[in-house]
Every structure is written in C-alpha cells, then in structure tokens.
Write a protein that holds these residues in place. Structure first.
Motif, mmCIF file in Angstrom:
data_model
loop_
_atom_site.group_PDB
_atom_site.id
_atom_site.type_symbol
_atom_site.label_atom_id
_atom_site.label_comp_id
_atom_site.label_asym_id
_atom_site.label_seq_id
_atom_site.Cartn_x
_atom_site.Cartn_y
_atom_site.Cartn_z
ATOM 1 N N ALA A 83 130.429 33.275 -18.844
ATOM 2 C CA ALA A 83 130.861 34.342 -17.749
ATOM 3 C C ALA A 83 132.193 34.540 -18.114
ATOM 4 O O ALA A 83 132.622 35.838 -18.260
ATOM 5 C CB ALA A 83 130.930 33.857 -16.326
ATOM 6 N N ASN A 84 132.939 33.775 -18.512
ATOM 7 C CA ASN A 84 134.660 33.897 -18.858
ATOM 8 C C ASN A 84 134.465 34.642 -20.142
ATOM 9 O O ASN A 84 135.654 35.433 -20.437
ATOM 10 C CB ASN A 84 135.451 32.533 -18.806
ATOM 11 N N TRP A 85 133.464 34.441 -21.200
ATOM 12 C CA TRP A 85 133.488 34.890 -22.544
ATOM 13 C C TRP A 85 133.355 36.434 -22.248
ATOM 14 O O TRP A 85 133.978 37.323 -23.000
ATOM 15 C CB TRP A 85 132.412 34.385 -23.261
ATOM 16 N N ALA A 86 132.399 36.836 -21.422
ATOM 17 C CA ALA A 86 132.098 38.124 -21.134
ATOM 18 C C ALA A 86 133.384 38.829 -20.402
ATOM 19 O O ALA A 86 133.666 40.007 -20.840
ATOM 20 C CB ALA A 86 130.973 38.247 -20.091
ATOM 21 N N LEU A 87 134.000 38.266 -19.761
ATOM 22 C CA LEU A 87 135.115 38.849 -18.909
ATOM 23 C C LEU A 87 136.387 38.876 -19.966
ATOM 24 O O LEU A 87 137.105 39.962 -19.949
ATOM 25 C CB LEU A 87 135.725 38.052 -17.731
ATOM 26 N N ILE A 88 136.512 38.207 -20.945
ATOM 27 C CA ILE A 88 137.361 38.125 -21.956
ATOM 28 C C ILE A 88 137.025 39.366 -23.011
ATOM 29 O O ILE A 88 138.017 40.219 -23.327
ATOM 30 C CB ILE A 88 137.539 36.678 -22.884
ATOM 31 N N ALA A 89 135.891 39.466 -23.118
ATOM 32 C CA ALA A 89 135.349 40.614 -24.062
ATOM 33 C C ALA A 89 135.645 41.971 -23.467
ATOM 34 O O ALA A 89 136.128 43.080 -24.127
ATOM 35 C CB ALA A 89 134.070 40.759 -24.327
ATOM 36 N N LEU A 90 135.430 41.924 -22.172
ATOM 37 C CA LEU A 90 135.720 43.264 -21.176
ATOM 38 C C LEU A 90 137.396 43.374 -21.141
ATOM 39 O O LEU A 90 137.826 44.753 -21.442
ATOM 40 C CB LEU A 90 135.277 42.918 -19.874
ATOM 41 N N ALA A 91 138.008 42.506 -21.081
ATOM 42 C CA ALA A 91 139.594 42.420 -20.877
ATOM 43 C C ALA A 91 140.128 43.094 -22.440
ATOM 44 O O ALA A 91 141.046 43.917 -22.083
ATOM 45 C CB ALA A 91 140.200 41.295 -20.603
#
Length: 295
Positions: free
Chosen positions: A206-214
């Motif tokens: 989930a954090n990987w996905a949020l980092i990609a979005l950021a």
C-alpha cells in the motif's frame, strides 16, 4: 488568455499537486521514516521526469552556460527549503502548515518589486494584503496552534522566496523539464543522506502505491511551479498560491479529520475571494508578452 492568466493556471495546478503530495507524505510518514519515503519518491519522480524529458526532446537540449548558476542555485534553494518544510509538515496539521506558507505571495511580490524591479500597483498590494489577513485568521499567531513548528515553517518561506526569484532569472532557452530533474535529484539526495544513518523500515504494498502516486503529484508540482514563475508578472501570479490553503483544508479534513475552526473558515473565504478578484481582474487586462516563457 494572457500571460498572467496562464501563469495563474500553472500556479493553481502547482498548489493542487503539491498539496496532494504533502498529504500523502504526511499520511505515509505515520508508518515509515519520512526521509526514506522522500528518497523513494525521488527515485520514482526522477525516473519519470527523465523518461518524459527524453520523449519530448528536452533531455537533448543543452542548458546555456549563463544559466547554470541559476539552475544550480534554484536546486540548492529547493533542498534548503524542503528540510524545514518537511519537519513542520510532519509535526503540524496539514491545513496549518499550508496556511503559514501563504505568507509567500506577499514575500515573493515584495522581493520581486525590490530585486527584480517589477511594478506592483495598489490594487495588487491590496488584494495580496487582504489574502494575507485571511491567512492570519487561520494561523492566529500567539494562539495555541502557533508553536515552534510554526516558526520552522516560516523559516522555509525565506528560501522558497529565493527559489522563486532564481526561477525568474532563467532564460527562455532552459527547458522546464530539465530544471525539474535537477530539483528532483537534489531533494532525493537530501532524503538519502538523512535516511541512511537512521535506518530503513520495510515498505508495504500500500505504501509503495502511495509513494508512486506521490511521485506523480510532485512532478506536477515541480513543473507547474517552474512554469508559473517563468510566465506572467510575479504580483499577478503569486496570489494564486493562496489556493493551496483550500486544498490543505479539504485534505486535512478528509484524510486526517482536522475540521477547521470558524475563524479558519472565515479566513479561507477571504483567501478565495482574493483569488477570484485577481483572476477576474487579470482576465480583463490586455495580453502582455514577457521574455520568459515555459518550455
């Protein structure tokens, strides 16, 4: 659409994407080291910027020799301003730190008049001052919500102002994408230097996905902010930094449950009114060509 309106649109896009990125950083930082997240985001953002620059041909365009000092100076100013900003962001409500940074329109306009010789009429000074008064209602210096982290956020204002003035010095031959790449690399290096000694934590999917979005949001923030300061007059474009406050209030409420107080809402209305007034007034002005245009 004249140059000032184009600059205003770029600035509003910059504030929206920057604030969305800030909200993600603040959220992810609850479960992993902040500067580890900053480094990982920087790797993704740099890779995307390089791919975009290659696809558009900007990567092959050389930076003129006389512009190197401005590009490097701007990147250093970005790194120096990012450190106090990220500290304030992780220790304060999102809306509060966003609101404190809204002193920037006044600071940048004043600096543009002093150091760049740009003319600022009384209407613009009045609009900026009213917006700043709205910010004061939100921040309320001396109140319970104004602490040492508020002063840390204010420290970022000085270097961000310097960064924007350096952006104005870039010639039209410097591709904005290349400037954004230098910016991303600089902030990524800061994240690596600070995160390595303190150790890293495991990263959830989930954090990987949020980092990609950021990383996508920060690319928009970098590019839009660079283009905003390269087109239009400083006094006409910078008031639209106030729109970040609206995003900060909405995201702070939606993600972190930080419901604004009545005075905060009154201040927000003043800020929005200032932006609308400036937007409508600039829409009636005749187009005025400027030497620096975004590329």
């Amino acid at each position: 659409m004249n140059d000032n309106l184009r600059g205003a649109c770029f600035m509003m896009g910059s504030m929206a994407t920057f604030t969305c990125n800030d909200a993600i950083i603040k959220f992810v930082a609850q479960g992993m080291p902040t500067f580890q997240m900053v480094f990982l985001r920087g790797v993704a953002a740099t890779a995307l910027l390089l791919a975009l620059a290659h696809a558009t041909g900007a990567l092959s365009k050389p930076i003129p020799r006389g512009d190197w000092k401005w590009v490097i100076g701007r990147s250093l100013a970005e790194v120096v301003s990012f450190f106090p900003f990220i500290l304030a962001l992780t220790h304060m409500p999102l809306a509060n730190v966003t609101a404190i940074l809204q002193v920037l329109p006044l600071a940048i306009t004043a600096a543009g008049a002093v150091f760049l010789g740009e003319r600022v009429g009384w209407r613009r000074w009045t609009a900026i001052s009213v917006g700043f008064a709205g910010v004061l209602l939100i921040v309320r210096p001396g109140g319970a919500d104004f602490d040492r982290w508020s002063l840390v956020a204010l420290a970022a204002v000085v270097t961000i102002t310097a960064r924007e003035l350096l952006t104005r010095r870039l010639s039209p031959d410097v591709p904005s994408l290349k400037v954004a790449i230098f910016t991303a690399v600089g902030v990524m290096g800061l994240g690596l230097a600070i995160s390595l000694p303190s150790g890293w934590a495991s990263v959830t999917p989930a954090n990987w996905a949020l980092i990609a979005l950021a990383s996508v949001f920060i690319i928009g923030g970098y590019l839009f902010s660079i283009m905003a300061m390269r087109v239009g007059e400083v006094a006409a474009v910078t008031p639209f930094r106030y729109t970040a406050l609206i995003w900060g209030l909405l995201l702070g409420w939606a993600i972190f449950g930080e419901w604004p107080k009545p005075l905060t809402l009154i201040g927000a209305v003043m800020v929005v009114g200032t932006g609308l007034y400036t937007l409508l007034r600039e829409g009636r002005r005749a187009p005025a060509p400027l030497p620096n245009a975004p590329r």
